[in-house]
Write a protein that holds these residues in place. Structure first.
Motif, short mmCIF file in Angstrom:
data_model
loop_
_atom_site.label_atom_id
_atom_site.label_comp_id
_atom_site.label_asym_id
_atom_site.label_seq_id
_atom_site.Cartn_x
_atom_site.Cartn_y
_atom_site.Cartn_z
N GLU A 111 11.96 -9.31 -2.35
CA GLU A 111 11.78 -8.18 -1.45
C GLU A 111 11.44 -6.90 -2.22
O GLU A 111 10.59 -6.11 -1.80
N ILE A 112 12.12 -6.70 -3.35
CA ILE A 112 11.84 -5.51 -4.16
C ILE A 112 10.40 -5.57 -4.68
O ILE A 112 9.66 -4.57 -4.64
N PHE A 113 10.01 -6.74 -5.17
CA PHE A 113 8.65 -6.87 -5.69
C PHE A 113 7.62 -6.66 -4.58
O PHE A 113 6.59 -6.02 -4.79
N SER A 114 7.91 -7.19 -3.40
CA SER A 114 6.99 -7.03 -2.27
C SER A 114 6.83 -5.56 -1.90
O SER A 114 5.71 -5.09 -1.65
N ASP A 115 7.95 -4.82 -1.87
CA ASP A 115 7.88 -3.39 -1.56
C ASP A 115 7.06 -2.65 -2.61
O ASP A 115 6.24 -1.78 -2.29
N TYR A 116 7.30 -3.00 -3.86
CA TYR A 116 6.57 -2.35 -4.95
C TYR A 116 5.07 -2.65 -4.84
O TYR A 116 4.23 -1.76 -4.99
N ASN A 117 4.76 -3.89 -4.57
CA ASN A 117 3.35 -4.30 -4.46
C ASN A 117 2.66 -3.56 -3.32
O ASN A 117 1.54 -3.06 -3.47
N ASN A 118 3.33 -3.48 -2.18
CA ASN A 118 2.74 -2.79 -1.03
C ASN A 118 2.56 -1.30 -1.30
O ASN A 118 1.53 -0.71 -0.95
N PHE A 119 3.56 -0.69 -1.94
CA PHE A 119 3.49 0.73 -2.24
C PHE A 119 2.37 1.01 -3.25
O PHE A 119 1.62 1.97 -3.12
N TYR A 120 2.26 0.14 -4.26
CA TYR A 120 1.24 0.33 -5.28
C TYR A 120 -0.16 0.18 -4.69
O TYR A 120 -1.06 0.98 -4.97
N CYS A 121 -0.35 -0.84 -3.86
CA CYS A 121 -1.66 -1.04 -3.24
C CYS A 121 -2.03 0.13 -2.35
O CYS A 121 -3.19 0.56 -2.30
N LEU A 122 -1.04 0.68 -1.64
CA LEU A 122 -1.30 1.83 -0.78
C LEU A 122 -1.66 3.05 -1.61
O LEU A 122 -2.58 3.81 -1.27
N LYS A 123 -0.98 3.23 -2.74
CA LYS A 123 -1.25 4.38 -3.60
C LYS A 123 -2.65 4.28 -4.19
O LYS A 123 -3.40 5.26 -4.23
N ILE A 124 -3.02 3.07 -4.64
CA ILE A 124 -4.36 2.88 -5.20
C ILE A 124 -5.42 3.11 -4.14
O ILE A 124 -6.47 3.71 -4.39
N GLY A 125 -5.14 2.65 -2.93
CA GLY A 125 -6.11 2.82 -1.86
C GLY A 125 -6.32 4.28 -1.50
O GLY A 125 -7.43 4.70 -1.15
N ASN A 126 -5.26 5.08 -1.61
CA ASN A 126 -5.36 6.49 -1.22
C ASN A 126 -5.90 7.37 -2.34
O ASN A 126 -6.68 8.29 -2.11
N SER A 127 -5.48 7.07 -3.58
CA SER A 127 -5.85 7.96 -4.68
C SER A 127 -6.96 7.42 -5.55
O SER A 127 -7.59 8.17 -6.29
N ALA A 128 -7.19 6.08 -5.47
CA ALA A 128 -8.22 5.42 -6.29
C ALA A 128 -8.00 5.68 -7.77
O ALA A 128 -8.92 5.82 -8.55
N VAL A 129 -6.72 5.79 -8.15
CA VAL A 129 -6.38 6.00 -9.55
C VAL A 129 -5.77 4.71 -10.08
O VAL A 129 -4.73 4.29 -9.60
#
Length: 260
Positions: free
Chosen positions: A222-240
């Motif tokens: 669950e922790i890894f899934s949350d991290y993965n979702n948050f990271y993908c969202l951050k990359i999608g928004n900031s493209a960094v």
């Protein structure tokens, strides 16, 4: 008629494989003849390729086992493949001399093959050596990540599987020496390095969670899934790319801060 370099290599490899197979088969036949002077082609087939010998069914079930053992030669026939006119195996059998394995010329000459390797390295162009080193380095790195123990995390397995496919696709031009000044492979390699960096961070996180929560695998997932979702969202928004944040994961009474 134009033949590409890859087609020529495939043709040469097929011929080399066929020649090696012929030499091995000829060696086996010669050794078999030396060990069994009265043997015939059918005897060799029963020993070397049992699937090409069709035994006759015993009609009388009352035949004793002793009689079966003394019934020589065995009753049966060659398969249709071995019975064909001009069969390659039979021709080779007729040409094979009776020669013990210890008296035959070795099929593999270690000294000669070693000299070939040294000659290849001596004549190898620098750019060809670099291409091989790059391919070996990427594949070794991917294999190292694959061997990491991170538990039953499907998302991580999917990432590693996709990484292997990406590596194979991007390194194909290098393996075929299909490079030019205008080639996009250099940009692809830079992108591949960035991808490796991201996957490595995910792998480190998954392995760390697996070790810390070895008795709570569901919490780890669950922790890894949350991290993965948050990271993908951050990359999608900031493209960094490469900016890996800290993650606050709240699960019931657990407040876990995971930092890479």
């Amino acid at each position: 008629m134009y033949i590409s370099q890859n087609e020529l290599c495939d043709f040469l490899l097929q011929n080399l494989s066929a020649r090696l197979e012929r030499e091995i088969l000829l060696s086996d036949m010669s050794a078999f003849k030396a060990a069994n002077p009265d043997a015939v082609f059918e005897d060799f087939i029963r020993w070397h390729s049992p699937g090409d010998w069709e035994s006759d069914a015993i009609e009388d079930s009352r035949v004793s086992e002793t009689k079966m053992n003394n019934d020589w030669p065995p009753r049966g026939r060659l398969s249709s493949r071995m019975s064909e006119h001009g069969n390659f195996w039979r021709k080779l059998w007729n040409d094979a001399p009776a020669l013990a394995a210890s008296e035959q010329k070795p099929l593999f000459d270690a000294n000669r093959e070693g000299e070939k390797i040294l000659h290849y390295l001596e004549t190898l162009q620098p750019h060809q050596l670099l291409e091989q080193m790059v391919c070996a380095a990427f594949r070794a790195t991917a294999e190292t990540l694959n061997q990491t123990s991170f538990g039953d995390v499907d998302q991580m397995k999917s990432k590693l599987d996709q990484l292997c496919l990406t590596v194979a696709s991007m390194l194909r031009p290098l393996q075929g020496n299909q490079l030019s000044r205008d080639s996009e492979v250099f940009e692809d390699l830079k992108q591949l390095c960035a991808t490796f960096g991201n996957i490595e961070r995910f792998t480190i996180l998954a392995a760390s969670l697996h070790r810390k929560f070895i008795r709570a695998p569901r919490l780890s997932r669950e922790i890894f899934s949350d991290y993965n979702n948050f990271y993908c969202l951050k990359i999608g928004n900031s493209a960094v790319e490469g900016d890996i944040p800290k993650v606050n994961c709240l699960r019931g009474s657990f407040h876990v801060i995971v930092a890479l």
